[in-house]
Every structure is written in structure tokens, then in C-alpha cells.
Scaffold this active site. Structure first.
Site, PDB file in Angstrom:
ATOM      1  N   CYS A  39       0.818  -1.225   0.000  1.00  0.00           N
ATOM      2  CA  CYS A  39       0.000   0.000   0.000  1.00  0.00           C
ATOM      3  C   CYS A  39       0.851   1.274   0.000  1.00  0.00           C
ATOM      4  O   CYS A  39       0.365   2.342  -0.369  1.00  0.00           O
ATOM      5  CB  CYS A  39      -0.950   0.019   1.186  1.00  0.00           C
ATOM      6  SG  CYS A  39      -2.124  -1.339   1.167  1.00  0.00           S
TER       7      CYS A  39
ATOM      8  N   HIS B 148      -3.418   7.574   1.954  1.00  0.00           N
ATOM      9  CA  HIS B 148      -3.787   6.246   1.460  1.00  0.00           C
ATOM     10  C   HIS B 148      -5.202   5.957   1.955  1.00  0.00           C
ATOM     11  O   HIS B 148      -5.525   6.200   3.112  1.00  0.00           O
ATOM     12  CB  HIS B 148      -2.799   5.212   2.006  1.00  0.00           C
ATOM     13  CG  HIS B 148      -3.224   3.806   1.758  1.00  0.00           C
ATOM     14  ND1 HIS B 148      -3.647   3.369   0.530  1.00  0.00           N
ATOM     15  CD2 HIS B 148      -3.295   2.730   2.595  1.00  0.00           C
ATOM     16  CE1 HIS B 148      -3.962   2.087   0.613  1.00  0.00           C
ATOM     17  NE2 HIS B 148      -3.756   1.677   1.853  1.00  0.00           N
TER      18      HIS B 148
ATOM     19  N   ASN C 298     -10.105   0.048  -0.502  1.00  0.00           N
ATOM     20  CA  ASN C 298      -8.646   0.124  -0.433  1.00  0.00           C
ATOM     21  C   ASN C 298      -8.065  -0.469  -1.725  1.00  0.00           C
ATOM     22  O   ASN C 298      -8.165  -1.676  -1.951  1.00  0.00           O
ATOM     23  CB  ASN C 298      -8.159  -0.651   0.800  1.00  0.00           C
ATOM     24  CG  ASN C 298      -6.651  -0.551   0.988  1.00  0.00           C
ATOM     25  OD1 ASN C 298      -5.915  -0.142   0.085  1.00  0.00           O
ATOM     26  ND2 ASN C 298      -6.186  -0.946   2.155  1.00  0.00           N
TER      27      ASN C 298
HETATM   28  N1  ACO Z   1     -18.942  -7.920   8.784  1.00  0.00           N
HETATM   29  C1  ACO Z   1     -19.405  -8.155  10.020  1.00  0.00           C
HETATM   30  N2  ACO Z   1     -18.602  -8.437  11.044  1.00  0.00           N
HETATM   31  C2  ACO Z   1     -17.286  -8.461  10.808  1.00  0.00           C
HETATM   32  C3  ACO Z   1     -16.749  -8.229   9.532  1.00  0.00           C
HETATM   33  C4  ACO Z   1     -17.620  -7.945   8.490  1.00  0.00           C
HETATM   34  N3  ACO Z   1     -17.208  -7.700   7.239  1.00  0.00           N
HETATM   35  N4  ACO Z   1     -15.410  -8.327   9.631  1.00  0.00           N
HETATM   36  C5  ACO Z   1     -15.106  -8.620  10.894  1.00  0.00           C
HETATM   37  N5  ACO Z   1     -16.243  -8.709  11.604  1.00  0.00           N
HETATM   38  C6  ACO Z   1     -16.412  -9.016  13.020  1.00  0.00           C
HETATM   39  C7  ACO Z   1     -15.203  -9.688  13.619  1.00  0.00           C
HETATM   40  O1  ACO Z   1     -15.232 -11.084  13.353  1.00  0.00           O
HETATM   41  C8  ACO Z   1     -15.378  -9.384  15.078  1.00  0.00           C
HETATM   42  O2  ACO Z   1     -16.285 -10.289  15.616  1.00  0.00           O
HETATM   43  P1  ACO Z   1     -16.039 -10.936  17.088  1.00  0.00           P
HETATM   44  O3  ACO Z   1     -16.013  -9.735  18.009  1.00  0.00           O
HETATM   45  O4  ACO Z   1     -17.214 -11.823  17.237  1.00  0.00           O
HETATM   46  O5  ACO Z   1     -14.722 -11.636  17.012  1.00  0.00           O
HETATM   47  C9  ACO Z   1     -16.048  -8.023  15.083  1.00  0.00           C
HETATM   48  O6  ACO Z   1     -16.539  -7.812  13.756  1.00  0.00           O
HETATM   49  C10 ACO Z   1     -15.130  -6.874  15.436  1.00  0.00           C
HETATM   50  O7  ACO Z   1     -13.977  -6.995  14.679  1.00  0.00           O
HETATM   51  P2  ACO Z   1     -12.785  -6.036  14.873  1.00  0.00           P
HETATM   52  O8  ACO Z   1     -11.617  -6.591  14.154  1.00  0.00           O
HETATM   53  O9  ACO Z   1     -12.668  -5.725  16.328  1.00  0.00           O
HETATM   54  O10 ACO Z   1     -13.333  -4.730  14.147  1.00  0.00           O
HETATM   55  P3  ACO Z   1     -12.590  -3.387  13.967  1.00  0.00           P
HETATM   56  O11 ACO Z   1     -13.423  -2.306  14.521  1.00  0.00           O
HETATM   57  O12 ACO Z   1     -11.160  -3.448  14.365  1.00  0.00           O
HETATM   58  O13 ACO Z   1     -12.642  -3.201  12.383  1.00  0.00           O
HETATM   59  C11 ACO Z   1     -11.218  -3.452  10.465  1.00  0.00           C
HETATM   60  C12 ACO Z   1     -12.023  -4.155  11.542  1.00  0.00           C
HETATM   61  C13 ACO Z   1     -12.188  -2.672   9.582  1.00  0.00           C
HETATM   62  C14 ACO Z   1     -10.503  -4.505   9.646  1.00  0.00           C
HETATM   63  C15 ACO Z   1     -10.218  -2.495  11.102  1.00  0.00           C
HETATM   64  O14 ACO Z   1      -9.484  -3.140  12.117  1.00  0.00           O
HETATM   65  C16 ACO Z   1      -9.271  -1.907  10.106  1.00  0.00           C
HETATM   66  O15 ACO Z   1      -9.644  -1.189   9.223  1.00  0.00           O
HETATM   67  N6  ACO Z   1      -7.960  -2.150  10.231  1.00  0.00           N
HETATM   68  C17 ACO Z   1      -6.995  -1.618   9.351  1.00  0.00           C
HETATM   69  C18 ACO Z   1      -6.787  -2.583   8.303  1.00  0.00           C
HETATM   70  C19 ACO Z   1      -6.564  -1.980   6.959  1.00  0.00           C
HETATM   71  O16 ACO Z   1      -7.064  -0.968   6.588  1.00  0.00           O
HETATM   72  N7  ACO Z   1      -5.783  -2.697   6.203  1.00  0.00           N
HETATM   73  C20 ACO Z   1      -5.556  -2.393   4.875  1.00  0.00           C
HETATM   74  C21 ACO Z   1      -4.191  -2.718   4.471  1.00  0.00           C
HETATM   75  S1  ACO Z   1      -3.034  -1.784   5.332  1.00  0.00           S
HETATM   76  C22 ACO Z   1      -3.435  -0.286   5.011  1.00  0.00           C
HETATM   77  O17 ACO Z   1      -3.800  -0.056   3.901  1.00  0.00           O
HETATM   78  C23 ACO Z   1      -3.352   0.684   6.072  1.00  0.00           C
END
Ligand code: ACO
Length: 323
Positions: free
Chosen positions: A114, A250, A280
């Protein structure tokens, strides 16, 4: 007089097919509401069957050439940032070179996930300042849809496909912050974090693999490191967030974008946001945001931009640029 690498043109391409969040509700235990509230994403573009990264990159490159009023052979080099090249080799950049009908110069790919566009932009700037090239096309292009695990709701809803391109050309400046062009760059990586965001396949393992991510961990690193690198890039030239007209981040997650802007002390009306429409798109996200930001009338000649990204590696960095 100081040699500067100045923006000559910008362009982008997005595949025709738009997938709204609601489409995932049929196959995954997810909802439009969850995806919107956790990521800010509403829809993403997905490449057609058989459509490759170099195909999208070529279309974005043609749009950037048209914007600059240039022909392919006016370029000295193409640097293409991607983690999803068409083939193991040759590089997607040489494929774009051939497709454009460019018969001179050189072309190569850069792989920093990224952060790829930031790395490519810094490389192009360094080559221009060193006199190795006068005009460089920098492209970010990705088909991340091909490395998604479509059964993993925690990753597949976050990514999309697309391409953006920017042309930098040598120009003379005064050597001050009022010059147009790239004013400062700041690059970092830390391979100790390789396990929180990676693809579990590759040439050596004879598989393509799928993207795997510890979302929460990536999120934590992202806000902290992005604010830090943007601040450092500004400090290197004696500037602060207050001097910035536009942050072009980004586009991974609206919560990362707002968190970083807050740490920089900048209001959201100074941030170019496209994540709702593109998801993304990894290395393509910044040139896409630059092109769309210009099209919307947000980014204007003379504006001071800071652009920053982080991705697998971890690899991250920022560039300060006067448009
Ligand atoms: N739909 C419904 N529920 C979901 C989904 C979905 N698509 N995905 C995950 N969940 C659930 C999880 O299983 C979890 O359930 P549990 O509590 O029963 O275990 C719950 O939602 C909460 O999950 P979290 O991981 O705590 O959610 P969070 O608020 O952290 O959001 C996310 C997740 C969106 C992935 C976030 O952590 C994020 O954006 N991280 C950055 C990752 C990123 O952007 N990466 C891209 C590449 S690197 C970069 O470009 C920066």
C-alpha cells in the site's frame, strides 16, 4: 536555481463493475451498515474477468499523458507500483511501456504494497534530481480482487481494483518551500511486522495465495506511523500541518484517515477522501485520490499537499509536494 520534480499531469482508471456493500450480504455474514461504520467503504470497483493490472495502468497512463499534453515518447521512464503484477516477469511497467507504444527510456516495478506509490514517487523524484531522467510516469495499479479470500469477511469487503498515474518533470525552482514540485520525502519499513499483513503464497511456494491481516494491529500502527511520517516530512523543510492545503492519504479506512488528520491537527475539509467509492486499492489509492481530487476542483495549482501511506512489511512513508 534548484532542480525540482514538478507535476505535469495526472489521470486514473476504474473498472466498470461497481460492487456495493449490499452485494456481500448474500454470501457473507456481514451488512452494509457494518462495513460503512467500521471502514467508511460504500462500494468498490472490481476488474472484469481477464482484465489485468497492466491494462488498467495503461488506461490511467493514457489519461495522465492527455492531461499533460504529452506523447509516450516524451517520457524517460515509467515506475509502476504494484503487488499484483500480471506475471511474475516481465514487470507490469514494461507491459505498459509496450502498450503505450513508448520505444525509448526504461520501465520497472516497485513493490511496497500500500506504500508502493509513495516509494515510487520518492524514487522518481530522486532520479529526476540526480539527472537520470527528466520526465517520469509514476503509476499505482492493483487487482487486489485476485488475492482476496472471498470467504473471509474481515478482509474481502475492504479492497478494490483500480489505477492512477502521475507525471513528474524536471523544472527549475528557487530552492524554497514556495517552489512547485516534490519538496520532501520520508520513507520507512520495519520487517518485524511482516506477519500482521501478508499474502500466504508466492512464486517460491507455487501458489498465488490470499491476503491475511490482523486488522486491529494494522490499524494501531497505521494512525501512529502515518501521523509521524507526515510530520517528519513537513519538519524536514521547516513546515507544519498548518501550512498544508490538502492531505491526500492512502485510502484504507475512514477511521485511519480521520485519526491521522486529528493527530496532524487538520480538519477533515482539508483531506481528500475517496475510500467510500474505491475501497482500499493499495498502491493505486493515492494517485486515484490525486486525480479525483483534481477533478473535483479540490486540488489546485500551487496547493501544498502532504500524502502518506502504510502497508504490508510494514512499509510506510510520506511526500510533501506543491501541486
Ligand atoms: N462484517 C461483520 N462483522 C465483521 C466483519 C464484516 N465484514 N469483519 C469482521 N467482523 C467481526 C469480527 O469477526 C469481530 O467479531 P467478534 O467480536 O465476534 O470476534 C467483530 O466484527 C469486530 O472486529 P474487529 O476486528 O474488532 O473490528 P474493527 O473495529 O477493528 O474493524 C477493520 C475491523 C475494519 C478490519 C479495522 O481493524 C481496520 O480497518 N484495520 C486496518 C486494516 C486496513 O485498513 N488494512 C488495509 C491494508 S493496510 C493499510 O492499507 C493501512
Amino acid at each position: 536555481m534548484t532542480r525540482r520534480a514538478v507535476v505535469a499531469g495526472v489521470g486514473h482508471y476504474l473498472p466498470e463493475r461497481i460492487v456495493p456493500n449490499s452485494e456481500f450480504e448474500a454470501t457473507l455474514d456481514t451488512s452494509d451498515q457494518w462495513i460503512r461504520s467500521r471502514s467508511g467503504i460504500e462500494r468498490r470497483h472490481i476488474a472484469a474477468e481477464g482484465q489485468t493490472t497492466s491494462d488498467m495502468a495503461t488506461r490511467a497512463a493514457r489519461n495522465a499523458l492527455a492531461d499533460a499534453g504529452l506523447e509516450p515518447d516524451d517520457l524517460d521512464a515509467i515506475i509502476l507500483a504494484t503487488s499484483t503484477a500480471d506475471l511474475t516477469f516481465p514487470s507490469a511497467a514494461t507491459m505498459v511501456q509496450a502498450e503505450l507504444g513508448m520505444t525509448r527510456g526504461f520501465a520497472f516495478d516497485v513493490q511496497a504494497v500500500c506504500a508502493g506509490f509513495i516509494y515510487a514517487l520518492s524514487t522518481a523524484n530522486a532520479m529526476i534530481l540526480a539527472g537520470q531522467a527528466n520526465r517520469v510516469m509514476i503509476i499505482g495499479a492493483e487487482t487486489f480482487s485476485r488475492i482476496m479470500d472471498w470467504t473471509d469477511r474481515s478482509t474481502c469487503v475492504l479492497f478494490g481494483d483500480g489505477a492512477g498515474a502521475l507525471i513528474l518533470e524536471a523544472a527549475k525552482g528557487k530552492g524554497t518551500n514556495t517552489d512547485r514540485g516534490v519538496l520532501s520525502t520520508d520513507l520507512h519499513s520495519d520487517g518485524r511486522h511482516k506477519d500482521i499483513l501478508y499474502v500466504d503464497g508466492g512464486v517460491s511456494t507455487q501458489t498465488t495465495g490470499h491476503l491475511r491481516m490482523e486488522g486491529k494491529e494494522v490499524f494501531r500502527h497505521a494512525v501512529e506511523k502515518l501521523a509521524e511520517t507526515a510530520t517528519t516530512a513537513l519538519e524536514k523543510i521547516g513546515m507544519t500541518g498548518q501550512d498544508v492545503d490538502w492531505v491526500v492519504p492512502h485510502q484504507a479506512n475512514i477511521r485511519i484517515i480521520t485519526g491521522t488528520a486529528k493527530k496532524l491537527g487538520l480538519p477533515m475539509d482539508k483531506v481528500v477522501v475517496t475510500v467510500q467509492d474505491h475501497g482500499n486499492t493499495s498502491a493505486a489509492s493515492i494517485p486515484l485520490a490525486l486525480s479525483v481530487g483534481k477533478e473535483r476542483g479540490q486540488i489546485k495549482r500551487g496547493d501544498l499537499l502532504v500524502t502518506e501511506a502504510i502497508g504490508g512489511g510494514l512499509a510506510w512513508g510520506a511526500v510533501v509536494l506543491r501541486w
